[in-house]
Write a protein that holds these residues in place. Structure first.
Motif, PDB file in Angstrom:
ATOM      1  N   LEU A  68       0.829  -1.204   0.000  1.00  0.00           N
ATOM      2  CA  LEU A  68       0.000   0.000   0.000  1.00  0.00           C
ATOM      3  C   LEU A  68       0.864   1.253   0.000  1.00  0.00           C
ATOM      4  O   LEU A  68       0.536   2.248  -0.649  1.00  0.00           O
ATOM      5  N   VAL A  69       1.973   1.222   0.716  1.00  0.00           N
ATOM      6  CA  VAL A  69       2.899   2.358   0.701  1.00  0.00           C
ATOM      7  C   VAL A  69       3.476   2.558  -0.697  1.00  0.00           C
ATOM      8  O   VAL A  69       3.589   3.693  -1.190  1.00  0.00           O
ATOM      9  N   ILE A  70       3.829   1.452  -1.366  1.00  0.00           N
ATOM     10  CA  ILE A  70       4.355   1.556  -2.732  1.00  0.00           C
ATOM     11  C   ILE A  70       3.305   2.122  -3.675  1.00  0.00           C
ATOM     12  O   ILE A  70       3.605   2.976  -4.523  1.00  0.00           O
ATOM     13  N   PHE A  71       2.060   1.670  -3.527  1.00  0.00           N
ATOM     14  CA  PHE A  71       1.001   2.218  -4.386  1.00  0.00           C
ATOM     15  C   PHE A  71       0.775   3.698  -4.091  1.00  0.00           C
ATOM     16  O   PHE A  71       0.530   4.491  -5.012  1.00  0.00           O
ATOM     17  N   GLY A  72       0.844   4.074  -2.815  1.00  0.00           N
ATOM     18  CA  GLY A  72       0.750   5.500  -2.488  1.00  0.00           C
ATOM     19  C   GLY A  72       1.843   6.310  -3.137  1.00  0.00           C
ATOM     20  O   GLY A  72       1.628   7.446  -3.586  1.00  0.00           O
ATOM     21  N   ALA A  73       3.046   5.732  -3.216  1.00  0.00           N
ATOM     22  CA  ALA A  73       4.142   6.417  -3.906  1.00  0.00           C
ATOM     23  C   ALA A  73       3.847   6.565  -5.392  1.00  0.00           C
ATOM     24  O   ALA A  73       4.180   7.590  -5.999  1.00  0.00           O
ATOM     25  N   MET A  74       3.215   5.557  -6.000  1.00  0.00           N
ATOM     26  CA  MET A  74       2.842   5.663  -7.409  1.00  0.00           C
ATOM     27  C   MET A  74       1.815   6.786  -7.622  1.00  0.00           C
ATOM     28  O   MET A  74       1.877   7.515  -8.613  1.00  0.00           O
ATOM     29  N   VAL A  75       0.886   6.916  -6.682  1.00  0.00           N
ATOM     30  CA  VAL A  75      -0.102   7.992  -6.777  1.00  0.00           C
ATOM     31  C   VAL A  75       0.582   9.353  -6.656  1.00  0.00           C
ATOM     32  O   VAL A  75       0.303  10.293  -7.419  1.00  0.00           O
ATOM     33  N   PHE A  76       1.499   9.461  -5.710  1.00  0.00           N
ATOM     34  CA  PHE A  76       2.244  10.710  -5.538  1.00  0.00           C
ATOM     35  C   PHE A  76       3.084  11.024  -6.774  1.00  0.00           C
ATOM     36  O   PHE A  76       3.167  12.180  -7.218  1.00  0.00           O
ATOM     37  N   ALA A  77       3.704   9.993  -7.346  1.00  0.00           N
ATOM     38  CA  ALA A  77       4.498  10.187  -8.564  1.00  0.00           C
ATOM     39  C   ALA A  77       3.620  10.637  -9.724  1.00  0.00           C
ATOM     40  O   ALA A  77       4.051  11.455 -10.554  1.00  0.00           O
ATOM     41  N   ALA A  78       2.394  10.118  -9.795  1.00  0.00           N
ATOM     42  CA  ALA A  78       1.480  10.536 -10.865  1.00  0.00           C
ATOM     43  C   ALA A  78       1.130  12.011 -10.740  1.00  0.00           C
ATOM     44  O   ALA A  78       1.027  12.720 -11.748  1.00  0.00           O
ATOM     45  N   MET A  79       0.953  12.491  -9.515  1.00  0.00           N
ATOM     46  CA  MET A  79       0.660  13.911  -9.321  1.00  0.00           C
ATOM     47  C   MET A  79       1.850  14.780  -9.730  1.00  0.00           C
ATOM     48  O   MET A  79       1.690  15.813 -10.389  1.00  0.00           O
ATOM     49  N   ILE A  80       3.059  14.360  -9.343  1.00  0.00           N
ATOM     50  CA  ILE A  80       4.254  15.120  -9.749  1.00  0.00           C
ATOM     51  C   ILE A  80       4.420  15.076 -11.262  1.00  0.00           C
ATOM     52  O   ILE A  80       4.732  16.097 -11.902  1.00  0.00           O
ATOM     53  N   ASP A  81       4.205  13.903 -11.843  1.00  0.00           N
ATOM     54  CA  ASP A  81       4.341  13.756 -13.294  1.00  0.00           C
ATOM     55  C   ASP A  81       3.340  14.630 -14.031  1.00  0.00           C
ATOM     56  O   ASP A  81       3.671  15.252 -15.050  1.00  0.00           O
ATOM     57  N   GLY A  82       2.115  14.698 -13.524  1.00  0.00           N
ATOM     58  CA  GLY A  82       1.119  15.559 -14.153  1.00  0.00           C
ATOM     59  C   GLY A  82       1.502  17.023 -14.110  1.00  0.00           C
ATOM     60  O   GLY A  82       1.360  17.756 -15.100  1.00  0.00           O
ATOM     61  N   GLY A  83       2.014  17.463 -12.951  1.00  0.00           N
ATOM     62  CA  GLY A  83       2.464  18.857 -12.860  1.00  0.00           C
ATOM     63  C   GLY A  83       3.641  19.147 -13.770  1.00  0.00           C
ATOM     64  O   GLY A  83       3.714  20.213 -14.408  1.00  0.00           O
ATOM     65  N   ALA A  84       4.575  18.191 -13.868  1.00  0.00           N
ATOM     66  CA  ALA A  84       5.730  18.380 -14.752  1.00  0.00           C
ATOM     67  C   ALA A  84       5.300  18.434 -16.213  1.00  0.00           C
ATOM     68  O   ALA A  84       5.846  19.224 -17.011  1.00  0.00           O
ATOM     69  N   ARG A  85       4.337  17.618 -16.597  1.00  0.00           N
ATOM     70  CA  ARG A  85       3.860  17.645 -17.989  1.00  0.00           C
ATOM     71  C   ARG A  85       3.185  18.975 -18.315  1.00  0.00           C
ATOM     72  O   ARG A  85       3.342  19.510 -19.422  1.00  0.00           O
ATOM     73  N   LEU A  86       2.432  19.526 -17.355  1.00  0.00           N
ATOM     74  CA  LEU A  86       1.796  20.822 -17.595  1.00  0.00           C
ATOM     75  C   LEU A  86       2.842  21.920 -17.731  1.00  0.00           C
ATOM     76  O   LEU A  86       2.736  22.784 -18.616  1.00  0.00           O
ATOM     77  N   LEU A  87       3.855  21.918 -16.861  1.00  0.00           N
ATOM     78  CA  LEU A  87       4.917  22.920 -16.974  1.00  0.00           C
ATOM     79  C   LEU A  87       5.705  22.756 -18.265  1.00  0.00           C
ATOM     80  O   LEU A  87       6.178  23.737 -18.841  1.00  0.00           O
ATOM     81  N   GLY A  88       5.861  21.509 -18.706  1.00  0.00           N
ATOM     82  CA  GLY A  88       6.614  21.270 -19.927  1.00  0.00           C
ATOM     83  C   GLY A  88       5.989  21.877 -21.166  1.00  0.00           C
ATOM     84  O   GLY A  88       6.671  22.084 -22.177  1.00  0.00           O
ATOM     85  N   ARG A  89       4.694  22.195 -21.098  1.00  0.00           N
ATOM     86  CA  ARG A  89       4.034  22.832 -22.247  1.00  0.00           C
ATOM     87  C   ARG A  89       4.413  24.301 -22.398  1.00  0.00           C
ATOM     88  O   ARG A  89       4.270  24.871 -23.474  1.00  0.00           O
ATOM     89  N   VAL A  90       4.880  24.919 -21.298  1.00  0.00           N
ATOM     90  CA  VAL A  90       5.214  26.349 -21.360  1.00  0.00           C
ATOM     91  C   VAL A  90       6.695  26.619 -21.075  1.00  0.00           C
ATOM     92  O   VAL A  90       7.200  27.687 -21.405  1.00  0.00           O
ATOM     93  N   LEU A  91       7.383  25.653 -20.434  1.00  0.00           N
ATOM     94  CA  LEU A  91       8.800  25.841 -20.110  1.00  0.00           C
ATOM     95  C   LEU A  91       9.639  24.796 -20.839  1.00  0.00           C
ATOM     96  O   LEU A  91       9.482  23.598 -20.601  1.00  0.00           O
ATOM     97  N   PRO A  92      10.542  25.222 -21.713  1.00  0.00           N
ATOM     98  CA  PRO A  92      11.388  24.266 -22.454  1.00  0.00           C
ATOM     99  C   PRO A  92      12.563  23.784 -21.611  1.00  0.00           C
ATOM    100  O   PRO A  92      13.731  24.078 -21.901  1.00  0.00           O
ATOM    101  N   LEU A  93      12.278  23.040 -20.557  1.00  0.00           N
ATOM    102  CA  LEU A  93      13.312  22.541 -19.660  1.00  0.00           C
ATOM    103  C   LEU A  93      13.311  21.017 -19.668  1.00  0.00           C
ATOM    104  O   LEU A  93      12.362  20.385 -20.128  1.00  0.00           O
TER     105      LEU A  93
END
Length: 377
Positions: A68-93
């Motif tokens: 369950l802790v590992i799955f929680g980490a996957m959920v947290f990673a999905a949130m970070i990944d989503g934010g990074a993908r949104l920033l990637g549309r406006v920031l060429p980093l």
């Protein structure tokens, strides 16, 4: 005679030196690891498979908290990944910098919350149990005046039993890692996964047969997309409910407006149950300031939940994961009883991933059936 005996000995030695030929020699008999009877061999194979299944289930139960802790980490990673993908549309980093920006912004928000709002929130949180208890006593007294035979001792006993049962499970999980340690592990593993998600996908795919890898990548891609959309809906709903609740309560002068707004925003992560708990606290605090204020908090609660349910969720999350409310509530109750607050938070994402996996399996079965029908025709 001597030549015949020597030939016989050479032939026997040749048979003994060849394991395949010796295994097929009826004179030697069956090996202890081989069952000649086909029926017995089939039953032994079935017993072996069932033993493996039972062992896997027992192992999964034994390490369920860690899973369950590992799955929680996957959920947290999905949130970070989503934010990074949104920033990637406006920031060429690069991806690493995008992930670091998201993590830094999140850490900055919690730092601000602890430093600038911490003292006020802590005072309000200390006074909240007293207000809630006073409102419960007032509600019991009102019911008694209406003719209901309600005993405060009985209600306290029922509440105590419920809290004791939940507390036992929570302590059992907390004894393994502890609340803060669990959060820390989820954050660390989630950050590692968010940095290089393809690395971990390839690592899992490497353990699968070659003909299953393409299918795994397709299923993992759909799960990741679904998880990002689901978490985006949750985060937007949390921000909206928290900010809108704070504005509406502060305008009317409702006590503990900031604390109620934070609780409402955090509990918005838990569909159904979170809204009921947040609404109950809001209404009880509202009636502590009078009937008019209590009615106003009820109106605010329905406004928040109506807009979130009919606008926010359909626009973001429900288009991707259309989960039945009864199934979500049932999964929350089961996960909450088994794993406490962590299971309650992760019940909805886990149900969504199970649904995606089942839908993908149904698609594969349909494709196989169509291919079989086309070959037959």
């Amino acid at each position: 005679m001597d030549d015949t005996a020597s030939d016989h000995r050479r032939e026997q030695g040749k048979r003994m030196s060849d394991p395949h030929e010796a295994a097929g020699n009826d004179d030697l008999g069956s090996s202890p690891s081989r069952i000649d009877n086909p029926e017995l061999r089939f039953e032994a194979q079935r017993a072996f498979v069932w033993t493996l299944v039972v062992g896997a289930v027992i192992l999964a139960i034994y390490i369920s908290q860690s899973l369950l802790v590992i799955f929680g980490a996957m959920v947290f990673a999905a949130m970070i990944d989503g934010g990074a993908r949104l920033l990637g549309r406006v920031l060429p980093l690069s991806r690493m910098w995008l992930v670091l920006i998201v993590i830094g912004a999140t850490a900055g928000f919690f730092y601000w919350l602890a430093m600038y709002a911490g003292s006020q929130i802590s005072r309000e949180a200390a006074a909240l149990p007293t207000i809630v208890q006073a409102q419960i006593n007032a509600g019991i007294a009102w019911l008694q005046t209406q003719g209901f035979d309600v005993s405060q001792t009985d209600l306290q006993g029922i509440a105590g039993n419920l809290m004791s049962g939940v507390g036992t499970v929570t302590r059992a999980i907390g004894g393994l890692l502890g609340g803060l340690s669990t959060i820390f592990l989820i954050a660390i593993i989630g950050i590692y996964v968010a940095m290089e998600p393809q690395l971990y996908e390839r690592s899992v795919a490497w353990m699968l047969p070659r003909h299953r890898r393409a299918e795994f990548f397709e299923t993992a891609s759909r799960m990741g997309y679904t998880m990002r959309r689901l978490m985006a809906g949750r985060l937007v709903g949390m921000v909206f409910e928290g900010v809108f609740t704070w504005i509406m309560l502060a305008l009317y002068g409702v006590p503990m407006a900031a604390l109620l707004a934070i609780l409402t925003g955090l509990l918005a992560f838990i569909p159904n149950l979170g809204a009921l708990i947040a609404g109950g606290l809001m209404v009880m605090v509202g009636f502590s300031g009078g009937t008019d204020m209590g009615i106003y908090t009820i109106i605010v609660y329905f406004l928040v939940q109506t807009f979130d349910g009919y606008v926010i969720i359909p626009l973001i999350a429900k288009k991707t994961v259309d989960l039945a409310p009864a199934m979500v509530l049932a999964s929350q109750l089961i996960m909450g009883i088994l794993f406490g607050i962590l299971g309650l938070f992760l019940a909805d994402p886990l149900l969504a991933m199970i649904k995606v996996a089942l839908e993908r399996r149904a698609e594969r079965n349909e494709e196989a059936y169509q291919a079989m029908m086309s070959e037959g025709s």
